[in-house]
Design a protein around this motif. Structure first.
Motif, mmCIF file in Angstrom:
data_model
loop_
_atom_site.group_PDB
_atom_site.id
_atom_site.type_symbol
_atom_site.label_atom_id
_atom_site.label_comp_id
_atom_site.label_asym_id
_atom_site.label_seq_id
_atom_site.Cartn_x
_atom_site.Cartn_y
_atom_site.Cartn_z
ATOM 1 N N HIS A 1 -7.227 -1.705 5.280
ATOM 2 C CA HIS A 1 -6.250 -0.774 5.871
ATOM 3 C C HIS A 1 -6.195 0.482 4.999
ATOM 4 C CE1 HIS A 1 -2.749 0.703 7.966
ATOM 5 N NE2 HIS A 1 -2.060 0.716 6.842
ATOM 6 N N ASP B 1 -0.077 -4.246 5.762
ATOM 7 C CA ASP B 1 -0.730 -3.905 7.032
ATOM 8 C C ASP B 1 -2.146 -4.472 7.091
ATOM 9 O OD1 ASP B 1 1.573 -2.651 7.608
ATOM 10 O OD2 ASP B 1 0.759 -0.624 7.724
ATOM 11 N N ASP C 1 5.436 5.022 5.402
ATOM 12 C CA ASP C 1 6.420 4.156 6.076
ATOM 13 C C ASP C 1 6.775 2.936 5.217
ATOM 14 O OD1 ASP C 1 3.705 3.586 6.701
ATOM 15 O OD2 ASP C 1 4.280 2.327 8.398
ATOM 16 N N HIS C 2 5.917 2.591 4.272
ATOM 17 C CA HIS C 2 6.185 1.473 3.356
ATOM 18 C C HIS C 2 6.753 1.945 2.020
ATOM 19 C CE1 HIS C 2 3.821 -1.521 5.750
ATOM 20 N NE2 HIS C 2 3.404 -0.384 6.268
ATOM 21 N N HIS D 1 0.860 -1.189 0.000
ATOM 22 C CA HIS D 1 0.000 0.000 0.000
ATOM 23 C C HIS D 1 0.888 1.227 0.000
ATOM 24 C CE1 HIS D 1 0.811 -0.678 4.239
ATOM 25 N NE2 HIS D 1 0.317 0.498 4.573
ATOM 26 N N HIS E 1 1.225 3.944 2.055
ATOM 27 C CA HIS E 1 1.601 4.742 3.240
ATOM 28 C C HIS E 1 3.107 5.015 3.256
ATOM 29 C CE1 HIS E 1 -2.259 3.682 5.684
ATOM 30 N NE2 HIS E 1 -2.421 4.737 4.907
HETATM 31 ZN ZN LIG Z 1 -0.074 1.462 6.506
#
Ligand SMILES: [Zn+2]
Length: 204
Positions: A128, A145, A59-60, A55, A57
């Motif tokens: 998520h 996630d 942090d990924h 996904h 986000h």
């Molecule tokens: Zn996430």
């Protein structure tokens, strides 16, 4: 196929290096820390051909622009592609910088990614985020996630949905047989363990 794992960044995101032909690698969730990813690739003599995001986000996906500039092809779920270009990657809410990136390929249910001599199947597992994906290769599931060890991802971010997430967990549990589960954070698990001990599939 070989698998290497890196945990990096303040949110300890799991980055996975799947090694196919001739040291060519597919990275699942490259994280935020560009240098850590590059050092890991150097350490094992890998060339990163592609990055598959579970996904969008931050942090990924925080370093995908740099990896794209370095020649890696960036894959993301079609409903999450826009989040690499707007604030729904959550970087600004967490006070992080994010270099916007237009993905090279957007993915949907049933697609098969062929990179580095590997074939990776795409499952849509929204909840998520609406564009969250799980990647399947051999007996391995990369769940981002969506599914964690005895837990699931948050659904209180933009485009999150608790009912969708529960359906996605049920969809994974309905797969035939056992799989090793490699989540986006925290420890590895197996589908058999989660079917037994993860109580979120019973949620209504
Ligand atoms: Zn996430």
């Amino acid at each position: 196929m070989k698998l290497y794992h890196l945990s990096s960044g303040p949110l300890r995101v799991n980055t996975y290096f799947l090694v196919g032909d001739e040291g060519k690698a597919v990275v699942i969730d490259s994280g935020e820390n560009y240098n850590a990813v590059v050092r890991t690739a150097e350490r094992y003599g890998l060339h990163i051909d592609a990055v598959l995001l579970t996904h969008a986000h931050f942090d990924h996906a925080g370093n995908v622009k740099k990896l794209q500039d370095g020649g890696a092809k960036i894959y993301v779920g079609e409903k999450d592609a826009e989040k690499l270009l707007n604030d729904d990657n959550l970087a600004s809410s967490f006070g992080r910088r994010f270099e916007k990136c237009r993905a090279d390929v957007t993915l949907k249910e049933g697609d098969v990614v062929e990179e580095a001599g590997l074939k990776i199947k795409v499952l849509e597992t929204p909840g998520h985020t609406d564009g969250s994906l799980t990647y399947l290769i051999g007996n391995m599931l990369f769940t981002g996630d969506t599914l964690f060890l005895e837990s699931v991802g948050r659904t209180d971010f933009p485009s999150g949905s608790r009912s969708q997430l529960i359906n996605s967990i049920r969809k994974l549990f309905a797969l035939d047989g056992d799989f090793d589960v490699y989540p986006g954070h925290e420890e590895f698990t197996t589908l058999t363990h989660e079917r037994k001990y993860n109580t979120f599939a019973d949620y209504d």
